[in-house]
Design an enzyme around this catalytic site. Sequence first.
Site, PDB file in Angstrom:
ATOM      1  N   THR B  39       0.846  -1.255  -0.437  1.00 27.64           N
ATOM      2  CA  THR B  39       0.016   0.049   0.071  1.00 27.64           C
ATOM      3  C   THR B  39       1.366   1.002   0.270  1.00 27.64           C
ATOM      4  O   THR B  39       1.947   1.298   0.327  1.00 27.64           O
ATOM      5  CB  THR B  39      -1.064  -0.158   0.897  1.00 27.64           C
ATOM      6  OG1 THR B  39      -1.807   0.916   1.513  1.00 27.64           O
ATOM      7  CG2 THR B  39      -0.696  -0.275   2.685  1.00 27.64           C
ATOM      8  N   GLU B  40       0.483   2.456  -0.844  1.00 27.52           N
ATOM      9  CA  GLU B  40       1.483   3.719  -1.249  1.00 27.52           C
ATOM     10  C   GLU B  40       2.173   4.286   0.465  1.00 27.52           C
ATOM     11  O   GLU B  40       2.705   5.204   0.000  1.00 27.52           O
ATOM     12  CB  GLU B  40       0.602   4.387  -1.729  1.00 27.52           C
ATOM     13  CG  GLU B  40       0.159   3.855  -3.111  1.00 27.52           C
ATOM     14  CD  GLU B  40      -1.447   3.172  -3.332  1.00 27.52           C
ATOM     15  OE1 GLU B  40      -1.678   2.538  -1.978  1.00 27.52           O
ATOM     16  OE2 GLU B  40      -1.690   3.657  -4.165  1.00 27.52           O
ATOM     17  N   ASN B  41       0.743   3.971   1.723  1.00 30.89           N
ATOM     18  CA  ASN B  41       1.738   4.663   2.324  1.00 30.89           C
ATOM     19  C   ASN B  41       2.165   4.202   3.648  1.00 30.89           C
ATOM     20  O   ASN B  41       2.591   4.931   4.263  1.00 30.89           O
ATOM     21  CB  ASN B  41       0.526   4.572   3.269  1.00 30.89           C
ATOM     22  CG  ASN B  41      -0.641   3.469   4.006  1.00 30.89           C
ATOM     23  OD1 ASN B  41      -0.706   2.942   3.414  1.00 30.89           O
ATOM     24  ND2 ASN B  41      -1.015   3.470   4.913  1.00 30.89           N
TER      25      ASN B  41
END
Lengths: 230, 210
Positions: B39-41
């Site tokens: 996930t990007e975060n």
Amino acid sequence: MKLSDKRCSIQDAISAIKDNDTVMVGGFGVPGTPIALIHALVAHGARNLTLIKNDANEPGMGIDHLLQSGQVARLITTHLGLNSGAIALMNSGRLEVEFNAQGILAERIRAGGAGIKAILSDIGVGTELADGKQVVELQGKPYLVEPALRADVALIHADRADSFGNLAYVATARNFNPLMAMAADRVIAEAERVLPLGQFDADEVHTPGVFVDHVTELGELSEEYAVVRR
Amino acid sequence: MVARAAREIAPGMVVNLGIGLPTKVVNHLPADFPVCLHTENGMTGIGPTLPPERADRNLIDAGGAYVSTIPGSAFFDSATSFAIVRSGRLDLTMLGAFEVSASGDLANWKIPGKFSPGVGGGIELAQKARRVVVLTTHTDRAGNAKLKQNCSLPLTARACVSRIFTDMAMIDVTAGGFVLVEIADGVSVADVVAATDAPLHVPDGPLPRF
């Protein structure tokens, strides 16, 4: 030899922020957003700010307080999708918004923190995100010049710190915090725990304290830090 | 359609599932399936989504859902997260779409005058994941085709989409344009052709159903 003590009150740390300053704010959603520092900046009242933050949080949370108080003229960000109030401010022309691709925003900040003036990237070539950007040809291919970002002040949320400003983050609250902590002239960190010098294992430090100017220990966390029930 | 799309994920892949329909794909994988979700975060090794009463306030995915760790999970900053994407370590991403063109252009972030929340990490996922597949309804709410000869909306990335899963069909993007590969139960080839605003190559013989 002994390392200096950078602990101070939130109000003292925030008091140096001036009108027209550029302020980086850590966080991706609630995790890593320095909510107590944001509230102190609202109370302080500095205006015409440029904020750099991944997202605009949600209505009534995080940097939304600064947007709704009218202190922000310009927002450099990647996505406002969870904050209808921020989108309304943008659409009415009261908030200037510069959108970046998320990883490019991260790299521009990292470059700013590393003393590099710009990065070259092929992200967004051939799309409207390339509009107005300088293009450099390298080995026969076009790349966009993405200037480094620095700020007057960075507001950081850490899980733990020591009195010298060494910082560590937890879980997905890390996000932009360690990058922004390197990229501002004045770095203010709020920490859930401030440990005595020597109690913070040097191998566990994510952000070395040399980057940090002020450390403030959070007391009991406000409800705004808690799990969001949508 | 979502169950069919889940078969796109091969053992050992590093995968990013976009917000919306793609996040539902994980529900169709066996619990012990070897896959690393990104996930990007700033996380790899995403575990199951948790209800608020069991959630960790510091542990979300890029869509804001509260998630969990599994043995082997890792956390990292946003620059590292996109280094994973841009350096080619992401085997597959599944994204939503407003429009996909016959040459694989993707538009999924902006409808001028109506919807412009910002692109987030979408451009880098679309441009740099080793394989990009789209999950979308075949038409929009007004019945307009989403699969078109050319996109009319601002692009996320050019020539990036390999395969499209819709409620009507599975369609590949090839050098020769859209190719119908599989078809949903209860849908005719003529239905798919009529709902697609570009030439659709239909192979001879019966098509697999899903």
